[in-house]
Structure formats: structure tokens, C-alpha cells
Design an enzyme around this catalytic site. Structure first.
Site, PDB file in Angstrom:
ATOM      1  N   TYR A   1       1.701   4.892  -1.952  1.00 18.61           N
ATOM      2  CA  TYR A   1       1.375   3.928  -0.897  1.00 18.61           C
ATOM      3  C   TYR A   1       0.602   4.671   0.197  1.00 18.61           C
ATOM      4  O   TYR A   1       0.982   4.675   1.368  1.00 18.61           O
ATOM      5  CB  TYR A   1       2.633   3.270  -0.335  1.00 18.61           C
ATOM      6  CG  TYR A   1       2.349   1.837   0.073  1.00 18.61           C
ATOM      7  CD1 TYR A   1       2.181   0.850  -0.897  1.00 18.61           C
ATOM      8  CD2 TYR A   1       2.207   1.471   1.406  1.00 18.61           C
ATOM      9  CE1 TYR A   1       1.878  -0.457  -0.545  1.00 18.61           C
ATOM     10  CE2 TYR A   1       1.914   0.160   1.762  1.00 18.61           C
ATOM     11  CZ  TYR A   1       1.755  -0.795   0.785  1.00 18.61           C
ATOM     12  OH  TYR A   1       1.461  -2.081   1.137  1.00 18.61           O
TER      13      TYR A   1
ATOM     14  N   HIS B   1      -2.294  10.616   4.377  1.00 12.77           N
ATOM     15  CA  HIS B   1      -2.419  11.300   3.085  1.00 12.77           C
ATOM     16  C   HIS B   1      -3.863  11.735   2.844  1.00 12.77           C
ATOM     17  O   HIS B   1      -4.119  12.829   2.349  1.00 12.77           O
ATOM     18  CB  HIS B   1      -1.987  10.371   1.945  1.00 12.77           C
ATOM     19  CG  HIS B   1      -0.564   9.908   2.031  1.00 12.77           C
ATOM     20  ND1 HIS B   1      -0.217   8.668   2.507  1.00 12.77           N
ATOM     21  CD2 HIS B   1       0.601  10.532   1.707  1.00 12.77           C
ATOM     22  CE1 HIS B   1       1.101   8.533   2.452  1.00 12.77           C
ATOM     23  NE2 HIS B   1       1.627   9.651   1.980  1.00 12.77           N
TER      24      HIS B   1
END
Lengths: 296, 296
Positions: A33, A38
Site C-alpha cells: 500500500y 516508500h
């Protein structure tokens, strides 16, 4: 970009990379997700490595019995698009059975560093993290591994694990990525209602105000900073404070109420965990008070 | 043969070996005071590997507060002669400070397998073993690691650690080496008085008699085997039994008294720990009862 789901396949692919001189290998372990936080880890990995490996694994071991393992958000297709865009070479997506073919009897645990903050609120959480990251490091054998400083305690705990166990990997901590209005990015932000989302800004705001008060010499002791934090956060009626603490970093040792921050050597962390409904958010700020605080 | 005392030097030496194509690397971790049992591990390592690394480290972490850490026998000069003779390429002899520059906060622990036998008699012992072996594996990164089956529980525990943590090493168990009269070799045998040395033969004798009674169908249940063991050992007035147990192997699960050994699938271990004065000796026999027992 290759997607592999078995440990054996991954080891083969990595052996091929190593033999072909595509080292160093950079590793970004995630629970999927993916968001811009990230993405920033993947970009940093790309700068430092010739092969970037990302894993997606929601690790049941690090969730407590009443936590959100089952409802943790998942979207593999979107994650793969983001990984491709960010130049990932290999995505490793193991099943729970692949990672735990039999119940693990082996636990890697870090003491002391894990007794406070999220360790206190989430018993067993860090044993789950250190055990699975230890496994992933053994599988990937990366030169570098990238972690976001939003989970600052996780970074401190993993660095200690790597150093205590002489693991041959360098943990690279990366800065927190925030929305334009200050909210730290988290896969769990998706759970917030619009009202909660708006009130959740008290986390970053209280950290900013605390930092500013320290810089201006208004908040000088640990107790004064903690008071400021709780008073800002409490201004949001939906916020339920889990913790608001000031500790040394990276050893995460407590500081007495009356300690002057300008007397503390090295870094400190101001760390928050606040619940909005069923969603628990964390945020923090790490800095050296001697360098930022006004000397009055 | 190279002798290195620092982790950095060892890593450099091993990198050189790996780059030069001198893999696979075989590793024999020891606590020194080497005997023919260690020599047999080194020879097996030599057969399977192109580079043989042996470590000598008396690990304080695996000794209890009232155990023999301080008096554990040491003789580096003689150990180096034996290592040279057996074709060891690199001997790693770290100090306690080199292995633990700061108190370790990270522990690697294996549950269940460690609750019985030596795990019950020596609380914390196996956590010390798994933690230091994990460190040594991370430092040496061997393809194979060789352990004697005299410490059969250690072999079972380390195999489980390697499998649970996806460590990239194969544990190679090697047979127990005995004196001509049957006594299992141990660095601690040096502590025995002549009288104790002579009475210590009851360990191997009771194992032989138990095995024979099972083969002949005389001892058929777990209780019958245990009785036979304790009766043979008790014939030696200096022997104080710590444990005499029959368990499954390698999972080390208990077996009820009335269980027929011929009903047990797979391997069992008959395991002994017996004290003579202040010296505690262990011995064992691992076999598949279905294969050896007479069907009456």
C-alpha cells in the site's frame, strides 16, 4: 522488473545479479500500500545501489491479536505500478506460508530499546519486526536497507540488531515524507474520516511548535516540552494520546522531567502516538537540542 | 594457516578467499581445548570445503552465573598446533570485547526445543548459544557449519534457528567421537579424577545397554528404557543423574511413559546428563526405533 513470490526464486535471481556484478544490492522492505514515503526510500536505494529489491509482506507476527492485521490495506496492482515507475529491479511478494512454512520457534528480540513508545503500546510488536527483518536480510543479503524515520524506534531497534548480531548490512534511515499540510505519510491515513484527517494535523503541528519553543528558549525542560505537546494535541477533540515522549536517540532512554534539554548530549527524539477513532498515527522529530536551542 | 583476532581482519581474509574462488567455506566454531572430536569436525569440513575456518571463543553468554566459565580449560598454543595439523586455513580467536563491544541487547532464542534436557538444567544457556552462533555465522558467512552430535540438542536447536531465520548455511552434524573404552570426548573430561573418569563409563555403557535391550525387545516402553538407564547409572556411586530422557528427535518432544518405542515414527534420542563431583558430562544416542527394535 521481476516479481518473485518464492524465496528460492529470489535467491536465484539475486545470485545472478551478484555474479553479474550488479552489486551493491539495496533493499526496501515494505508492507505494501505504497505511498510517496516508500517512493522516497526506493529513490534513495536507486541512488546507492545497482540492484534495488523491494519486498511486500504484511507480517502477521508484528500485529497484536486486537490490531489491524486483517484490515491492513492492500493493493498489489497499484504497488507494482509504483515500483516499476521508481525503477525497482526485483519485487519479492511472499505468502505467509512462504515466510512461515512452520510456526517459527526462533525469535530475534531487542531489549530495553523496545520497552518504551510503540514497544509499550504494542507488546510483541518489535519482536515480530526484528524477527521478520532478520529473515528478510538473510534471504536478500543486501548491502543497504532503507527505512523511513517515521518509524524512528524501528530504525533504532534494527540498527541495534544489525550491530549486536554483526549483520553485514547498513541500515540507511530516510527522512519523513509529509503531505503539503504537514501530515506524515502513512498507509493507515486511508482509514481516517475527513474530520479525523483534518484533526490529525495536531501531530505535526505539536512537533513544530515544540521544536520552535525549544529553539526560542521558551520550553526548556522535558516537562515543559511534554506539556506543550499534550496541550496542542488536546486542542483536537478527536485525539486520544497514546504517548507523547521525549527520549534520547537512538538509545531511547528516558529523561527526568526537570532535565534541561540543553544539558542533554547528542540527539533526542520527540515521539508521538495518537489515536483517531480506531486509527493510530505516529510522528516524531529527531534533533540535537544543543545545536538548535537558544542559549538564554 | 592464518590466525586473526579481529572481525574486520577476518572479513577481509574471507572476502579474499571468496573472490579467489576458494568457496565453499566450511566453519567449525569451538570453545577451544581441542580434542579428537574437534579434529573429526575439522576433517569433515576439509572434505566438504575449500576454505576451513575455525573459531575459538569461550562465550560468556552461554554460561550460567554458577557455571564453569572462569575455569573452562584453555590452551591456545596446543589448539593452534592441532588446527595446523588438520589443515585449517583461518583460525579466528576474538576477545570477549571484540565479540561484545557493548552489552548485547539482541537475543536470538529458540522456544520449545530448549525447554528440556540441558535447556532445563542450564537456564539461558541456549539463548547464549544461538545468539553467539548467529553472530559467528553473520561474520563468517559459511556455506557449511560443523557440529558434533555429542551436543545433539545444540544441533537440533541450531538447525531450527537456521531454518526459521532462513540463514544461508547448512548445519552438518558429525558423529560422537569416543575414547577406546567408550567415554565420549569432552574438553571437560580433564576435570575428572581417576576414580570419576573410571565411573564416568556408566554413561556410554547405559546407552549401549539401553540400545541393546531395545534391539532385543527386552525394553519396549519409554518407562522401561528410562528404568534401565537409571539403574545402570546408579550402579556408579559417584554418579548424580541430572537427566536421563527419551524424546523425539530433532523436535525434542516428550514421550509418555507407556509409549511403545516401536510405535514412534522417526528418530528418538536417549539423552543423559550426569554429574561427577563438579563435572557435568553429557552423552546420547540417536536412532530410529522402528528400524532397530526387534518385533516380538
Amino acid at each position: 522488473m521481476r516479481v518473485v513470490r518464492s524465496i528460492e526464486q529470489l535467491r536465484e535471481a539475486l545470485e545472478y545479479m551478484r555474479q553479474g556484478g550488479h552489486a551493491p544490492i539495496g533493499f526496501v522492505p515494505t508492507m505494501g500500500y505504497l505511498h510517496e514515503g516508500h517512493a522516497s526510500l526506493l529513490r534513495r536505494a536507486g541512488e546507492m545501489s545497482n540492484t534495488v529489491v523491494m519486498s511486500i509482506f504484511v507480517n502477521p507476527l508484528q500485529f497484536g491479536p486486537n490490531e489491524d492485521y486483517d484490515s491492513y490495506p492492500r493493493d498489489e496492482e497499484r504497488d507494482l505500478e509504483l515500483a516499476e515507475r521508481e525503477g525497482v529491479d526485483i519485487v519479492f511478494i511472499p505468502s505467509v506460508e512462504e515466510m512461515y512454512p512452520q510456526p517459527t520457534r526462533t525469535t530475534v528480540s531487542v531489549s530495553e530499546l523496545t520497552t518504551r513508545l510503540c514497544g509499550a503500546s504494542r507488546p510483541g510488536h518489535f519482536n515480530g519486526v526484528t524477527t521478520v527483518v532478520n529473515k528478510l536480510f538473510n534471504i536478500v543479503q543486501p548491502h543497504y536497507a532503507f527505512f523511513g524515520l517515521k518509524d524512528a524506534q524501528q530504525v533504532a531497534v534494527l540498527r541495534r540488531m544489525v550491530s549486536d548480531l554483526n549483520m553485514n548490512v547498513e541500515i540507511v534511515p530516510c527522512p519523513i515524507v509529509r503531505e503539503g499540510d504537514g501530515l506524515a505519510l502513512s498507509s493507515r491515513n486511508v482509514f481516517l474520516s475527513p474530520e479525523e484527517r483534518s484533526q490529525a494535523l495536531v501531530l505535526s503541528r505539536s512537533l513544530r511548535e515544540a521544536r520552535q519553543s525549544i529553539e526560542e528558549g521558551k520550553a526548556r525542560t522535558v516537562a515543559e516540552v511534554r506539556e506543550l505537546l499534550t496541550s496542542v494535541i488536546s486542542s483536537s477533540p478527536l485525539a486520544v494520546i497514546d504517548y507523547a515522549e521525549i527520549l534520547t536517540f537512538p538509545n531511547l532512554e528516558g529523561l527526568e522531567n526537570e532535565v534541561l534539554l540543553t544539558d542533554v548530549d547528542g540527539e533526542i527524539i520527540i515521539a508521538l502516538a495518537v489515536k483517531f477513532g480506531r486509527t493510530r498515527l505516529i510522528d516524531n522529530n529527531v534533533f540535537i537540542p544543543k545545536e538548535v536551542a537558544a542559549v538564554v
